[in-house]
Design a protein around this motif. Structure first.
Motif, mmCIF file in Angstrom:
data_model
loop_
_atom_site.group_PDB
_atom_site.id
_atom_site.type_symbol
_atom_site.label_atom_id
_atom_site.label_comp_id
_atom_site.label_asym_id
_atom_site.label_seq_id
_atom_site.Cartn_x
_atom_site.Cartn_y
_atom_site.Cartn_z
ATOM 1 N N ALA A 1 0.664 -1.025 0.086
ATOM 2 C CA ALA A 1 0.133 0.092 -0.042
ATOM 3 C C ALA A 1 0.753 1.262 -0.074
ATOM 4 N N SER A 2 0.418 2.195 -0.682
ATOM 5 C CA SER A 2 0.979 3.427 -0.668
ATOM 6 C C SER A 2 0.010 4.538 -0.635
ATOM 7 N N ALA A 3 0.446 5.734 0.162
ATOM 8 C CA ALA A 3 -0.462 6.644 0.313
ATOM 9 C C ALA A 3 0.044 8.050 -0.178
ATOM 10 N N GLU A 4 -0.724 8.932 -0.865
ATOM 11 C CA GLU A 4 -0.447 10.352 -1.074
ATOM 12 C C GLU A 4 -1.404 11.240 -1.001
ATOM 13 N N LEU A 5 -1.234 12.372 -0.949
ATOM 14 C CA LEU A 5 -2.152 13.571 -1.094
ATOM 15 C C LEU A 5 -2.636 14.018 -2.511
ATOM 16 N N ARG A 6 -3.515 14.397 -2.990
ATOM 17 C CA ARG A 6 -3.938 14.981 -4.053
ATOM 18 C C ARG A 6 -4.769 16.223 -3.693
ATOM 19 N N SER A 7 -4.308 17.519 -4.494
ATOM 20 C CA SER A 7 -5.047 18.756 -4.223
ATOM 21 C C SER A 7 -5.482 19.274 -5.578
ATOM 22 N N THR A 8 -6.617 19.505 -5.349
ATOM 23 C CA THR A 8 -7.408 19.996 -6.859
ATOM 24 C C THR A 8 -7.888 21.338 -6.528
ATOM 25 N N ARG A 9 -8.197 22.064 -7.491
ATOM 26 C CA ARG A 9 -8.912 23.336 -7.318
ATOM 27 C C ARG A 9 -9.993 23.641 -8.296
ATOM 28 N N ARG A 10 -11.051 23.464 -7.627
ATOM 29 C CA ARG A 10 -12.356 23.577 -8.585
ATOM 30 C C ARG A 10 -13.354 24.756 -8.124
ATOM 31 N N LEU A 11 -13.881 25.599 -8.699
ATOM 32 C CA LEU A 11 -14.693 26.427 -8.589
ATOM 33 C C LEU A 11 -14.117 27.517 -7.645
ATOM 34 N N GLY A 12 -12.710 27.608 -7.658
ATOM 35 C CA GLY A 12 -12.106 28.685 -6.633
ATOM 36 C C GLY A 12 -11.741 28.003 -5.296
ATOM 37 N N ARG A 13 -12.109 26.857 -5.265
ATOM 38 C CA ARG A 13 -11.990 26.402 -3.837
ATOM 39 C C ARG A 13 -11.071 25.068 -3.861
ATOM 40 N N LEU B 1 -13.076 10.834 6.448
ATOM 41 C CA LEU B 1 -12.048 10.636 7.583
ATOM 42 C C LEU B 1 -12.421 11.288 8.745
ATOM 43 N N GLY B 2 -13.033 12.312 8.463
ATOM 44 C CA GLY B 2 -13.481 12.958 10.178
ATOM 45 C C GLY B 2 -12.308 13.767 10.405
ATOM 46 N N ALA B 3 -11.392 14.087 9.629
ATOM 47 C CA ALA B 3 -10.061 14.760 9.758
ATOM 48 C C ALA B 3 -9.517 15.223 8.548
ATOM 49 N N ASP B 4 -8.521 16.038 8.884
ATOM 50 C CA ASP B 4 -7.847 16.731 7.574
ATOM 51 C C ASP B 4 -6.975 15.550 6.831
ATOM 52 N N PRO B 5 -7.099 15.350 5.631
ATOM 53 C CA PRO B 5 -6.208 14.248 5.049
ATOM 54 C C PRO B 5 -4.815 14.551 5.248
ATOM 55 N N ARG B 6 -4.255 15.752 5.425
ATOM 56 C CA ARG B 6 -2.748 15.948 5.571
ATOM 57 C C ARG B 6 -2.458 15.511 7.102
ATOM 58 N N ASP B 7 -3.330 15.555 7.943
ATOM 59 C CA ASP B 7 -2.957 14.862 9.267
ATOM 60 C C ASP B 7 -3.217 13.545 9.303
ATOM 61 N N VAL B 8 -3.846 12.882 8.687
ATOM 62 C CA VAL B 8 -3.868 11.379 8.430
ATOM 63 C C VAL B 8 -2.881 10.868 7.779
ATOM 64 N N LEU B 9 -2.363 11.575 6.748
ATOM 65 C CA LEU B 9 -1.341 11.255 6.131
ATOM 66 C C LEU B 9 0.091 11.189 7.016
ATOM 67 N N ASP B 10 -0.037 12.201 7.709
ATOM 68 C CA ASP B 10 1.134 12.292 8.766
ATOM 69 C C ASP B 10 1.228 10.996 9.754
ATOM 70 N N ALA B 11 0.004 10.565 10.205
ATOM 71 C CA ALA B 11 -0.069 9.455 11.071
ATOM 72 C C ALA B 11 0.155 8.366 10.473
ATOM 73 N N LEU B 12 -0.244 8.262 9.369
ATOM 74 C CA LEU B 12 0.013 6.984 8.588
ATOM 75 C C LEU B 12 1.392 6.995 8.226
ATOM 76 N N THR B 13 2.142 7.992 8.050
ATOM 77 C CA THR B 13 3.850 7.869 7.655
ATOM 78 C C THR B 13 4.447 7.541 9.033
ATOM 79 N N ALA B 14 3.779 7.878 9.879
ATOM 80 C CA ALA B 14 4.530 7.486 11.322
ATOM 81 C C ALA B 14 4.236 6.197 11.683
ATOM 82 N N LEU B 15 3.383 5.356 11.467
ATOM 83 C CA LEU B 15 2.944 4.235 11.679
ATOM 84 C C LEU B 15 3.619 3.249 10.732
#
Length: 133
Positions: free
Chosen positions: A84-96, A117-131
Motif C-alpha cells: 500500500a502507498s498513500a499520497e495527497l492529491r490537491s485540486t482546485r475547483r470553482l475557486g476552492r 475521515l473526520g479529519a484533515d487528510p494531511r493529518d491522516v497522512l502524517d499519522a500513516l507515515t509515522a505508523l
C-alpha cells in the motif's frame, strides 16, 4: 490490528444527515405540490443512505504498524505497508482547494476526503507515515 489508529465520519455529521432525512421526509408529506413531494422524498432517501453508510462503515480507515484496513460497503480490505502507498492529491475547483488522501494497493485506489475521515487528510497522512516507519 494491535492498537490501530482509526478514522471515520464524525458522529455529529451523521446525526445531521439523519435529521435532514427526517425533515425531508416530513416535508414530503406536508407539501401540496406533487413534484415537491418527489424532490423531498428523493432528498430523504439520499440523506438516509449517506448517513447509513457513515454509520455502517466505521471506521472507514484504520492503520497500525502492520498495514492499513479500509472498510467499504463491499467489505473490509487489508493491505500490508509493502503493498500500500498513500499520497495527497490537491485540486482546485470553482475557486476552492480540495485535498484528498489516496491509498493505492495493486490495482485498487481508495480516495478519502475529510468527510470520510473526520479529519484533515494531511493529518491522516502524517499519522500513516509515522505508523509505517
Amino acid at each position: 490490528m494491535d492498537n490501530p489508529a482509526a478514522w471515520a465520519p464524525r458522529p455529529a455529521l451523521v446525526t445531521v444527515g439523519l435529521a435532514g432525512a427526517l425533515v425531508a421526509l416530513v416535508g414530503a408529506f406536508l407539501y401540496d405540490d406533487r413534484m415537491g413531494d418527489v424532490l423531498f422524498a428523493v432528498a430523504a432517501v439520499v440523506l438516509a443512505a449517506l448517513s447509513a453508510h457513515g454509520l455502517l462503515v466505521r471506521p472507514r480507515l484504520a492503520a497500525d504498524a502492520a498495514g492499513v484496513r479500509i472498510r467499504t460497503a463491499g467489505g473490509v480490505r487489508e493491505f500490508g505497508w509493502q503493498e500500500a502507498s498513500a499520497e495527497l492529491r490537491s485540486t482546485r475547483r470553482l475557486g476552492r482547494d480540495s485535498t484528498t488522501l489516496e491509498i493505492s494497493a495493486g490495482e485498487q485506489l481508495f480516495v478519502f476526503g475529510w468527510l470520510e475521515l473526520g479529519a484533515d487528510p494531511r493529518d491522516v497522512l502524517d499519522a500513516l507515515t509515522a505508523l509505517r516507519t
